[in-house]
Design an enzyme around this catalytic site. Structure first.
Site, PDB file in Angstrom:
ATOM      1  N   ASP A  13      -7.661   3.514   4.700  1.00 57.69           N
ATOM      2  CA  ASP A  13      -7.174   3.699   6.088  1.00 57.69           C
ATOM      3  C   ASP A  13      -7.845   3.332   7.281  1.00 57.69           C
ATOM      4  O   ASP A  13      -7.869   4.010   8.492  1.00 57.69           O
ATOM      5  CB  ASP A  13      -6.592   5.114   6.085  1.00 57.69           C
ATOM      6  CG  ASP A  13      -5.420   5.487   5.144  1.00 57.69           C
ATOM      7  OD1 ASP A  13      -4.965   4.606   4.481  1.00 57.69           O
ATOM      8  OD2 ASP A  13      -5.674   6.375   4.428  1.00 57.69           O
ATOM      9  N   LYS A  16      -7.373  -1.794   8.001  1.00 56.85           N
ATOM     10  CA  LYS A  16      -7.335  -3.178   7.437  1.00 56.85           C
ATOM     11  C   LYS A  16      -6.157  -4.017   7.651  1.00 56.85           C
ATOM     12  O   LYS A  16      -6.392  -5.338   7.793  1.00 56.85           O
ATOM     13  CB  LYS A  16      -7.602  -3.042   5.929  1.00 56.85           C
ATOM     14  CG  LYS A  16      -8.686  -2.228   5.378  1.00 56.85           C
ATOM     15  CD  LYS A  16      -8.782  -2.078   3.777  1.00 56.85           C
ATOM     16  CE  LYS A  16      -7.593  -1.130   3.317  1.00 56.85           C
ATOM     17  NZ  LYS A  16      -7.905   0.193   3.793  1.00 56.85           N
ATOM     18  N   GLY A  42      -1.175   1.681   2.102  1.00 55.63           N
ATOM     19  CA  GLY A  42      -0.227   1.850   3.462  1.00 55.63           C
ATOM     20  C   GLY A  42      -0.888   1.312   4.753  1.00 55.63           C
ATOM     21  O   GLY A  42      -1.833   1.767   5.122  1.00 55.63           O
ATOM     22  N   HIS A  43      -0.568  -0.035   5.081  1.00 53.55           N
ATOM     23  CA  HIS A  43      -1.365  -0.789   6.146  1.00 53.55           C
ATOM     24  C   HIS A  43      -0.369  -0.803   7.352  1.00 53.55           C
ATOM     25  O   HIS A  43       0.658  -1.386   7.116  1.00 53.55           O
ATOM     26  CB  HIS A  43      -1.562  -2.067   5.701  1.00 53.55           C
ATOM     27  CG  HIS A  43      -2.638  -2.029   4.476  1.00 53.55           C
ATOM     28  ND1 HIS A  43      -3.044  -3.254   3.767  1.00 53.55           N
ATOM     29  CD2 HIS A  43      -3.312  -1.239   3.928  1.00 53.55           C
ATOM     30  CE1 HIS A  43      -3.948  -3.005   3.110  1.00 53.55           C
ATOM     31  NE2 HIS A  43      -4.187  -1.619   2.897  1.00 53.55           N
ATOM     32  N   GLN A 225      -7.141  -0.133  -0.261  1.00 54.03           N
ATOM     33  CA  GLN A 225      -8.080   0.864  -0.703  1.00 54.03           C
ATOM     34  C   GLN A 225      -9.610   0.606  -0.014  1.00 54.03           C
ATOM     35  O   GLN A 225      -9.582  -0.001   0.770  1.00 54.03           O
ATOM     36  CB  GLN A 225      -8.182   1.276  -2.148  1.00 54.03           C
ATOM     37  CG  GLN A 225      -6.784   1.820  -2.805  1.00 54.03           C
ATOM     38  CD  GLN A 225      -5.772   0.971  -2.872  1.00 54.03           C
ATOM     39  OE1 GLN A 225      -5.969  -0.092  -3.391  1.00 54.03           O
ATOM     40  NE2 GLN A 225      -4.737   1.240  -2.443  1.00 54.03           N
TER      41      GLN A 225
END
Ligand code: GDP
Ligand code: IMO
Ligand code: MG
Length: 430
Positions: A13, A16, A42-43, A225
């Site tokens: 987080d 990215k 989750g981006h 990740q």
């Protein structure tokens, strides 16, 4: 710059998605590729004030012009994939083309079931996984009982593989976890239901990417990740089940290490972590609460609160080392406005001994307490700054000091979630 890797340098987080989107928008990027993980990621990308989140899809899906690739190292839930595509289409997004590796492993609903029952069984010792089935899918891959995307196109072979894969799982579910066994017919039916829609997307992505690089195309590998969640180099066992480090890009995409030109580590100006596991600079006081609140530190995939703490230069140096980082992109500097002084961890104390580098064992790391240096803070709102020189002197000094402590050049700084809220950092002199 033909092959660029963007990866997480902390516990995930870091931003990215924003970094990938920024590069894909500003440079000519032909391919945006995911090489590890799955829909545990989750981006977030904010375009013209509108917020999008990608999970399994590369963030390049929002950038017409780039082809998106889900490479062999990713674990693919077709259900999650289609759900994500449909939700973007429903929002009127003009989707970039998508190619999925025939060798990627399929994450089926039973993997999520096993993930959840295992976590429940562990009780207080649970890892705090996303519950998406990531670990069980990689476990099947390593145990050689996984199902790959290509297997979906041969019904007979698929049935054999499902039988083999469920044999032990059904024993476990019934005898250890006290759950109903899974029906082979139902699983085969579920998997076959994805075939028609998936077929036109499937290709040999290693061949595709190598040819693209041969032709001088630019390929951006978007990490999911992060380094400290890497199954080999992270805080094992409180990690994910893949290799998010730079080396994982080679195995996860089927390209050689000599092809990679640039490795960008995305790193927050402080630190966060979701799930269980050691985190030396974690704060349990009003400062931690403030970082959480101002930083909006709530998980994009699971909605869990992120644990917050100060910047850890030991982690930054470690990440630089294990990934061979060429540069860093420092995000969320704006969140640190309005602190009188900002502590930065420069080393650890483990049982009275100073460690300037990551301790060798995880039990030492779990006992590490941070040794801080405190830097002067700033009060100004910096979210409108667009040049490095516009930042208050103390914010500039914070970036330069982090650069020195981390041992890697910082090329960009984020001052807000928007694409445009980014500053380029001139190379430091001297
Ligand atoms: P990822 O998983 O590494 O892509 O990061 P996430 O999207 O899970 O979390 C990063 C969060 O920080 C998102 O809400 C982003 O919109 C936000 N973000 C990224 N860069 C910045 C920044 O420079 N400043 C602020 N305030 N927010 C940012
Ligand atoms: P992005 O790409 C932060 C964490 C989970 C848990 C551990 C194992 O958005 O940075 P898993 O479901 O992968 O088996 O969970 O890893 N985790 C993440 N934390 N960001 C992520 O992705 C994460 N993906 C997994 O919280 O601690
Ligand atoms: Mg995230």
């Amino acid at each position: 710059m033909p092959a660029i890797v963007v990866l997480g340098a902390q516990w995930g987080d870091e931003g990215k998605g924003k970094a990938t989107d920024l590069l894909a928008t500003n440079e000519t990027i032909d391919f945006v590729v995911r090489t590890s993980g799955g829909h545990n990621a989750g981006h977030t990308i904010v375009v013209n004030g509108e917020k999008f989140a990608t999970h399994l899809l590369p963030s390049g899906i929002l950038t017409p012009g780039a082809t998106c690739v889900i490479a062999n190292g990713v674990v693919v839930s077709p259900e999650a994939l289609f759900r994500e595509l449909d939700s973007l289409v429903a929002r009127g997004v003009d989707l970039a083309p998508l190619v999925v590796s025939a060798n990627a492993h399929v994450l089926a609903s039973y993997h999520a079931t096993i993930d959840k029952v295992t976590e429940r069984f562990l009780g207080n010792a649970k890892l705090g996984t996303t519950g998406r089935g990531i670990g069980p899918t990689y476990a099947d891959k390593i145990n050689r009982i996984g199902i790959r995307v290509a297997d979906l196109f041969d019904e007979e072979l698929l049935r054999q593989k499902v039988e083999a894969s469920l044999e032990v799982k059904n024993q476990l579910l019934a005898k250890v976890y006290n759950r109903r066994a899974l029906s082979i017919d139902a699983v085969v039916e579920e998997l076959l239901s994805y075939v028609e829609r998936l077929r036109p997307m499937v290709a040999d992505t290693s061949l595709l990417l190598n040819r693209a690089l041969d032709d001088g195309k630019t390929v951006l590998f978007e990490g999911a990740q992060a380094t400290m969640l890497d199954v080999d180099h992270g805080t094992y066992p409180f990690v994910t089940s893949s290799n998010p480090v730079a080396g994982g890009v080679c195995t996860g995409a089927g390209i050689g290490p000599t092809r990679i030109d640039r490795v960008i580590g995305v790193i927050k100006a402080y630190t966060t972590r979701v799930g269980s596991g050691p985190f030396p600079t974690e704060l349990f006081d009003a400062d931690g609460e403030k970082l959480w609140k101002v930083g909006g530190e709530v998980g994009v995939s699971t909605g869990r609160n992120r644990r917050c703490g100060w910047y850890d230069a030991v982690v930054a140096r470690y990440s630089s080392r294990v990934n061979g980082l060429t540069d860093l992109f420092l995000t969320k500097l704006d969140v640190l406005s309005s602190w009188e002084r900002v502590p930065v961890c420069v080393a650890y104390d483990v049982d009275g001994v100073r460690h300037d580098e990551m301790p060798m064992t995880q039990s030492e790391f779990a006992r590490a307490t941070p040794i801080y240096e405190t830097l002067p803070g700033w009060w100004e709102d910096i979210s409108g700054c667009r040049e490095f020189a516009d930042l208050p002197a103390n914010a500039q000094a914070y970036v330069r000091t982090l650069e020195q402590m981390s041992g890697t050049r910082i090329w960009g700084v984020g001052v807000g979630p928007g694409r445009e809220q980014t500053l380029e950092v001139p190379p430091s002199v001297g």
